[in-house]
Scaffold this motif. Structure first.
Motif, PDB file in Angstrom:
ATOM      1  N   PHE A  31     -42.618  43.262 -23.916  1.00 21.12           N
ATOM      2  CA  PHE A  31     -41.358  42.880 -23.294  1.00 21.12           C
ATOM      3  C   PHE A  31     -40.217  43.545 -24.051  1.00 21.12           C
ATOM      4  O   PHE A  31     -40.078  43.336 -25.256  1.00 21.12           O
ATOM      5  CB  PHE A  31     -41.137  41.363 -23.367  1.00 21.12           C
ATOM      6  N   GLN A  32     -39.400  44.320 -23.371  1.00 19.24           N
ATOM      7  CA  GLN A  32     -38.165  44.802 -23.973  1.00 19.24           C
ATOM      8  C   GLN A  32     -37.166  43.654 -23.902  1.00 19.24           C
ATOM      9  O   GLN A  32     -37.354  42.691 -23.148  1.00 19.24           O
ATOM     10  CB  GLN A  32     -37.639  46.014 -23.218  1.00 19.24           C
ATOM     11  N   LYS A  33     -36.093  43.738 -24.676  1.00 14.51           N
ATOM     12  CA  LYS A  33     -35.087  42.686 -24.691  1.00 14.51           C
ATOM     13  C   LYS A  33     -34.630  42.391 -23.257  1.00 14.51           C
ATOM     14  O   LYS A  33     -34.274  43.302 -22.517  1.00 14.51           O
ATOM     15  CB  LYS A  33     -33.887  43.102 -25.541  1.00 14.51           C
ATOM     16  N   GLY A  34     -34.699  41.128 -22.870  1.00 13.05           N
ATOM     17  CA  GLY A  34     -34.299  40.708 -21.534  1.00 13.05           C
ATOM     18  C   GLY A  34     -35.419  40.750 -20.506  1.00 13.05           C
ATOM     19  O   GLY A  34     -35.235  40.341 -19.374  1.00 13.05           O
ATOM     20  N   GLY A  35     -36.593  41.229 -20.911  1.00 11.79           N
ATOM     21  CA  GLY A  35     -37.714  41.338 -19.979  1.00 11.79           C
ATOM     22  C   GLY A  35     -38.313  39.978 -19.646  1.00 11.79           C
ATOM     23  O   GLY A  35     -38.453  39.127 -20.519  1.00 11.79           O
ATOM     24  N   ILE A  36     -38.649  39.778 -18.393  1.00 13.74           N
ATOM     25  CA  ILE A  36     -39.235  38.519 -17.919  1.00 13.74           C
ATOM     26  C   ILE A  36     -40.388  38.859 -16.980  1.00 13.74           C
ATOM     27  O   ILE A  36     -40.247  39.703 -16.094  1.00 13.74           O
ATOM     28  CB  ILE A  36     -38.194  37.669 -17.160  1.00 13.74           C
ATOM     29  N   GLY A  37     -41.510  38.190 -17.157  1.00 14.24           N
ATOM     30  CA  GLY A  37     -42.645  38.370 -16.256  1.00 14.24           C
ATOM     31  C   GLY A  37     -42.573  37.387 -15.107  1.00 14.24           C
ATOM     32  O   GLY A  37     -41.980  36.315 -15.232  1.00 14.24           O
ATOM     33  N   ASP A  38     -43.162  37.754 -13.983  1.00 19.26           N
ATOM     34  CA  ASP A  38     -43.183  36.873 -12.819  1.00 19.26           C
ATOM     35  C   ASP A  38     -44.160  35.720 -13.047  1.00 19.26           C
ATOM     36  O   ASP A  38     -45.215  35.904 -13.654  1.00 19.26           O
ATOM     37  CB  ASP A  38     -43.623  37.632 -11.571  1.00 19.26           C
ATOM     38  N   GLU A  39     -43.810  34.541 -12.559  1.00 19.34           N
ATOM     39  CA  GLU A  39     -44.715  33.399 -12.625  1.00 19.34           C
ATOM     40  C   GLU A  39     -45.903  33.663 -11.699  1.00 19.34           C
ATOM     41  O   GLU A  39     -45.726  34.188 -10.595  1.00 19.34           O
ATOM     42  CB  GLU A  39     -43.986  32.128 -12.188  1.00 19.34           C
ATOM     43  N   HIS A  40     -47.100  33.330 -12.166  1.00 16.92           N
ATOM     44  CA  HIS A  40     -48.299  33.552 -11.366  1.00 16.92           C
ATOM     45  C   HIS A  40     -49.417  32.642 -11.851  1.00 16.92           C
ATOM     46  O   HIS A  40     -49.270  31.952 -12.846  1.00 16.92           O
ATOM     47  CB  HIS A  40     -48.742  35.023 -11.454  1.00 16.92           C
ATOM     48  N   ALA A  41     -50.534  32.648 -11.145  1.00 12.48           N
ATOM     49  CA  ALA A  41     -51.701  31.850 -11.521  1.00 12.48           C
ATOM     50  C   ALA A  41     -52.955  32.639 -11.161  1.00 12.48           C
ATOM     51  O   ALA A  41     -52.922  33.525 -10.310  1.00 12.48           O
ATOM     52  CB  ALA A  41     -51.695  30.517 -10.774  1.00 12.48           C
ATOM     53  N   HIS A  42     -54.041  32.331 -11.839  1.00 10.73           N
ATOM     54  CA  HIS A  42     -55.334  32.945 -11.552  1.00 10.73           C
ATOM     55  C   HIS A  42     -56.436  31.988 -11.975  1.00 10.73           C
ATOM     56  O   HIS A  42     -56.212  31.094 -12.771  1.00 10.73           O
ATOM     57  CB  HIS A  42     -55.472  34.312 -12.249  1.00 10.73           C
ATOM     58  N   PRO A  43     -57.655  32.162 -11.437  1.00 11.45           N
ATOM     59  CA  PRO A  43     -58.728  31.203 -11.682  1.00 11.45           C
ATOM     60  C   PRO A  43     -59.432  31.348 -13.026  1.00 11.45           C
ATOM     61  O   PRO A  43     -60.125  30.439 -13.455  1.00 11.45           O
ATOM     62  CB  PRO A  43     -59.712  31.490 -10.543  1.00 11.45           C
ATOM     63  N   HIS A  44     -59.271  32.461 -13.711  1.00 13.63           N
ATOM     64  CA  HIS A  44     -59.992  32.711 -14.964  1.00 13.63           C
ATOM     65  C   HIS A  44     -59.111  32.431 -16.180  1.00 13.63           C
ATOM     66  O   HIS A  44     -57.895  32.296 -16.069  1.00 13.63           O
ATOM     67  CB  HIS A  44     -60.491  34.166 -14.999  1.00 13.63           C
ATOM     68  N   GLU A  45     -59.739  32.350 -17.348  1.00 17.48           N
ATOM     69  CA  GLU A  45     -58.992  32.207 -18.586  1.00 17.48           C
ATOM     70  C   GLU A  45     -58.408  33.563 -18.962  1.00 17.48           C
ATOM     71  O   GLU A  45     -58.970  34.598 -18.657  1.00 17.48           O
ATOM     72  CB  GLU A  45     -59.915  31.732 -19.713  1.00 17.48           C
ATOM     73  N   GLN A  46     -57.255  33.539 -19.646  1.00 19.86           N
ATOM     74  CA  GLN A  46     -56.604  34.775 -20.034  1.00 19.86           C
ATOM     75  C   GLN A  46     -56.037  34.637 -21.441  1.00 19.86           C
ATOM     76  O   GLN A  46     -55.460  33.611 -21.776  1.00 19.86           O
ATOM     77  CB  GLN A  46     -55.476  35.113 -19.058  1.00 19.86           C
ATOM     78  N   LEU A  47     -56.206  35.670 -22.255  1.00 14.50           N
ATOM     79  CA  LEU A  47     -55.627  35.759 -23.588  1.00 14.50           C
ATOM     80  C   LEU A  47     -54.648  36.917 -23.558  1.00 14.50           C
ATOM     81  O   LEU A  47     -55.015  38.033 -23.190  1.00 14.50           O
ATOM     82  CB  LEU A  47     -56.713  36.004 -24.635  1.00 14.50           C
ATOM     83  N   THR A  48     -53.391  36.650 -23.898  1.00 15.70           N
ATOM     84  CA  THR A  48     -52.356  37.683 -23.852  1.00 15.70           C
ATOM     85  C   THR A  48     -51.712  37.831 -25.220  1.00 15.70           C
ATOM     86  O   THR A  48     -51.324  36.840 -25.836  1.00 15.70           O
ATOM     87  CB  THR A  48     -51.278  37.334 -22.801  1.00 15.70           C
ATOM     88  N   TYR A  49     -51.596  39.075 -25.682  1.00 12.45           N
ATOM     89  CA  TYR A  49     -50.919  39.397 -26.936  1.00 12.45           C
ATOM     90  C   TYR A  49     -49.581  40.031 -26.573  1.00 12.45           C
ATOM     91  O   TYR A  49     -49.546  41.054 -25.885  1.00 12.45           O
ATOM     92  CB  TYR A  49     -51.780  40.374 -27.752  1.00 12.45           C
ATOM     93  N   CYS A  50     -48.487  39.389 -26.979  1.00 10.28           N
ATOM     94  CA  CYS A  50     -47.135  39.895 -26.673  1.00 10.28           C
ATOM     95  C   CYS A  50     -46.538  40.536 -27.907  1.00 10.28           C
ATOM     96  O   CYS A  50     -46.672  40.025 -28.990  1.00 10.28           O
ATOM     97  CB  CYS A  50     -46.233  38.774 -26.214  1.00 10.28           C
TER      98      CYS A  50
END
Length: 50
Positions: A31-50
């Motif tokens: 994410f650059q300064k001010g960056g925002i991701g869209d809200e979403h959902a999915h059926p699987h587990e997810q690991l995210t490194y920001c």
């Protein structure tokens, strides 16, 4: 969805999805300064490194 390659989500957000496991999706998100991701959902587990 490109596995192992950076892709632009929008002008301020990019992501790289790693090879998935059987039950877990792993991705890096930048994410650059001010960056925002869209809200979403999915059926699987997810690991995210920001």
């Amino acid at each position: 969805m490109a596995i192992g390659q950076w892709e632009e989500v929008n002008q301020l957000v990019k992501r790289k999805i790693h090879q998935p496991g059987e039950n877990l999706m792993v991705m890096e998100v930048h994410f650059q300064k001010g960056g925002i991701g869209d809200e979403h959902a999915h059926p699987h587990e997810q690991l995210t490194y920001c």
